[in-house]
Design an enzyme around this catalytic site. Structure first.
Site, short mmCIF file in Angstrom:
data_model
loop_
_atom_site.label_atom_id
_atom_site.label_comp_id
_atom_site.label_asym_id
_atom_site.label_seq_id
_atom_site.Cartn_x
_atom_site.Cartn_y
_atom_site.Cartn_z
CE LYS A 15 43.13 -12.95 52.14
NZ LYS A 15 44.47 -12.67 52.68
NE ARG A 90 46.07 -16.97 47.71
CZ ARG A 90 45.57 -17.04 48.94
NH1 ARG A 90 44.29 -17.29 49.13
NH2 ARG A 90 46.35 -16.86 49.97
NE ARG A 127 48.04 -16.56 60.53
CZ ARG A 127 47.70 -16.19 59.29
NH1 ARG A 127 46.50 -15.75 59.05
NH2 ARG A 127 48.58 -16.27 58.31
NE ARG A 160 48.12 -20.19 57.85
CZ ARG A 160 47.43 -19.34 57.07
NH1 ARG A 160 46.30 -18.83 57.51
NH2 ARG A 160 47.85 -19.02 55.88
NE ARG A 171 51.20 -17.11 53.21
CZ ARG A 171 50.86 -16.99 54.50
NH1 ARG A 171 51.72 -17.33 55.43
NH2 ARG A 171 49.67 -16.55 54.82
P1 AP5 Z 1 44.05 -12.96 59.29
O1 AP5 Z 1 42.67 -12.48 59.44
O2 AP5 Z 1 44.33 -14.40 59.55
O3 AP5 Z 1 44.63 -12.53 57.85
P2 AP5 Z 1 44.36 -13.15 56.41
O4 AP5 Z 1 44.28 -12.01 55.47
O5 AP5 Z 1 43.22 -14.11 56.44
O6 AP5 Z 1 45.75 -13.88 56.22
P3 AP5 Z 1 46.13 -15.33 55.68
O7 AP5 Z 1 47.60 -15.45 55.97
O8 AP5 Z 1 45.25 -16.41 56.23
O9 AP5 Z 1 45.85 -15.15 54.17
P4 AP5 Z 1 46.45 -15.91 53.01
O10 AP5 Z 1 45.64 -15.34 51.90
O11 AP5 Z 1 47.92 -15.83 52.83
O12 AP5 Z 1 46.23 -17.44 53.40
P5 AP5 Z 1 45.11 -18.48 53.04
O13 AP5 Z 1 44.76 -19.19 54.29
O14 AP5 Z 1 44.02 -17.87 52.23
O15 AP5 Z 1 45.00 -12.04 60.22
C1 AP5 Z 1 46.38 -12.30 60.34
C2 AP5 Z 1 46.84 -11.98 61.79
O16 AP5 Z 1 46.67 -10.57 62.02
C3 AP5 Z 1 46.02 -12.70 62.88
O17 AP5 Z 1 46.87 -13.03 63.95
C4 AP5 Z 1 44.98 -11.65 63.31
O18 AP5 Z 1 44.57 -11.81 64.64
C5 AP5 Z 1 45.75 -10.35 63.11
N1 AP5 Z 1 44.90 -9.22 62.71
C6 AP5 Z 1 43.78 -9.26 61.95
N2 AP5 Z 1 43.29 -8.02 61.76
C7 AP5 Z 1 44.14 -7.19 62.41
C8 AP5 Z 1 44.19 -5.76 62.57
N3 AP5 Z 1 43.24 -4.96 62.03
N4 AP5 Z 1 45.20 -5.23 63.28
C9 AP5 Z 1 46.17 -6.02 63.83
N5 AP5 Z 1 46.18 -7.38 63.72
C10 AP5 Z 1 45.18 -7.95 63.01
O19 AP5 Z 1 45.87 -19.46 52.05
C11 AP5 Z 1 46.92 -20.29 52.51
C12 AP5 Z 1 47.51 -21.06 51.33
O20 AP5 Z 1 46.49 -21.88 50.70
C13 AP5 Z 1 48.04 -20.20 50.17
O21 AP5 Z 1 49.36 -19.75 50.41
C14 AP5 Z 1 47.95 -21.19 48.99
O22 AP5 Z 1 49.00 -22.13 49.04
C15 AP5 Z 1 46.64 -21.92 49.27
N6 AP5 Z 1 45.47 -21.25 48.67
C16 AP5 Z 1 44.39 -20.75 49.33
N7 AP5 Z 1 43.53 -20.21 48.46
C17 AP5 Z 1 44.05 -20.38 47.22
C18 AP5 Z 1 43.64 -20.00 45.91
N8 AP5 Z 1 42.47 -19.33 45.72
N9 AP5 Z 1 44.42 -20.30 44.87
C19 AP5 Z 1 45.60 -20.98 45.05
N10 AP5 Z 1 46.06 -21.35 46.27
C20 AP5 Z 1 45.31 -21.06 47.35
#
Ligand code: AP5
Length: 238
Positions: A15, A90, A127, A160, A171
């Site tokens: 994402k 979410r 990552r 991270r 998660r």
């Molecule tokens: P990446 O693009 O970073 O993936 P992502 O989907 O953004 O993954 P996240 O782990 O950041 O998502 P998340 O939803 O768990 O965390 P968030 O930061 O929102 O890609 C991942 C890896 O794969 C990278 O190394 C990339 O290079 C690689 N990659 C990408 N595309 C690829 C492909 N096509 N092929 C191969 N490799 C690829 O949230 C973190 C925390 O914040 C949550 O756990 C929660 O505690 C809190 N939080 C955030 N938002 C909320 C909310 N709305 N409500 C409640 N808590 C929240």
């Protein structure tokens, strides 16, 4: 007219990677709730202190808190032409709150990225993130020990704190329990699309542009495909 894009998907689905590129290509603000919360943790602010432990455990922060943050962000003038939301909503209550926030405006274009769980665990463990500028790097394709410095700014690359295997699995559990139900919430809308996120980053980019373009055309929004400015070979490396 505004291009309001919402990226849905489990942790590691890509994402953030795709939201950043899409936002850059279409000159839209990318609003990542994960990034906003991580910045707060890094700054040591009251908000950061409040959410640090929750995030490290892989749990979700409260709906009220995160909805308040997004509500404030969506009230700023730079979202007049649209936005790309990454990480919000979410939960179903967050999705309902978002509907209320954008009521009366252009439709939400919701794109789900589907990736098998084991690939997600693999990606997240590989990552690395720049401590200085936040750039995301995949350690695959070489020895992870050699991925130490950010190509953009020279900053140190680190994992991270919520990217350990145990926390990623937690998660994912929370994703299937609390976040997955929003697919049913949006699923019946003509502005919802699901794409295969288990392809190369460039293929996913094309699928995303295709999905948004199709919905935008049906909704009478300006041409999206023609506006994509980057060359097809500008990948993120996986
Ligand atoms: P990446 O693009 O970073 O993936 P992502 O989907 O953004 O993954 P996240 O782990 O950041 O998502 P998340 O939803 O768990 O965390 P968030 O930061 O929102 O890609 C991942 C890896 O794969 C990278 O190394 C990339 O290079 C690689 N990659 C990408 N595309 C690829 C492909 N096509 N092929 C191969 N490799 C690829 O949230 C973190 C925390 O914040 C949550 O756990 C929660 O505690 C809190 N939080 C955030 N938002 C909320 C909310 N709305 N409500 C409640 N808590 C929240």
């Amino acid at each position: 007219m505004a291009l309001n894009v919402v990226m849905l998907g489990p942790p590691g689905a890509g994402k953030g990677t795709q939201a950043e590129r899409f936002a850059r290509e279409y000159a839209l603000p990318k609003i990542s709730t994960g990034d906003i919360l991580r910045e707060a943790v890094q700054s040591g602010s009251e908000l950061g202190q409040q959410v640090k432990v929750v995030m490290e455990r892989g749990e979700l922060v409260s709906d009220a808190l995160i909805t308040g943050i997004v509500s404030e962000r969506l009230s700023r003038p730079d979202v007049a032409g649209g936005f790309v939301l990454d990480g919000f909503p979410r939960t179903v209550p967050q999705a309902e709150a978002l509907d209320a926030l954008v009521a009366g405006g252009d439709p939400l274009i919701v794109v789900e990225m589907k990736v098998p769980d084991e690939e997600l665990v693999r990606r997240v463990q590989g990552r690395r993130v720049c401590k200085v500028c936040g750039t995301n790097v995949s350690a695959f394709g070489g020895d992870p020990a050699n991925v130490q410095r950010c190509e953009k700014c020279g900053g140190e690359l680190v994992s991270r704190s919520d990217d350990t295997e145990a926390v990623v699995r937690e998660r994912l559990k929370i994703y299937w329990r609390d976040t997955r139900p929003i697919i049913a919430y949006y699923g019946g809308r003509p502005t919802f699309r699901s794409i295969d996120g288990a392809q190369t980053p460039e293929q996913v980019r094309q699928a995303l542009i295709g999905a948004v373009s199709e919905v935008a055309a049906a909704a009478g929004l300006p041409d999206v495909k023609g506006a994509a400015g980057l060359s097809a070979d500008e990948g993120v490396g996986a």
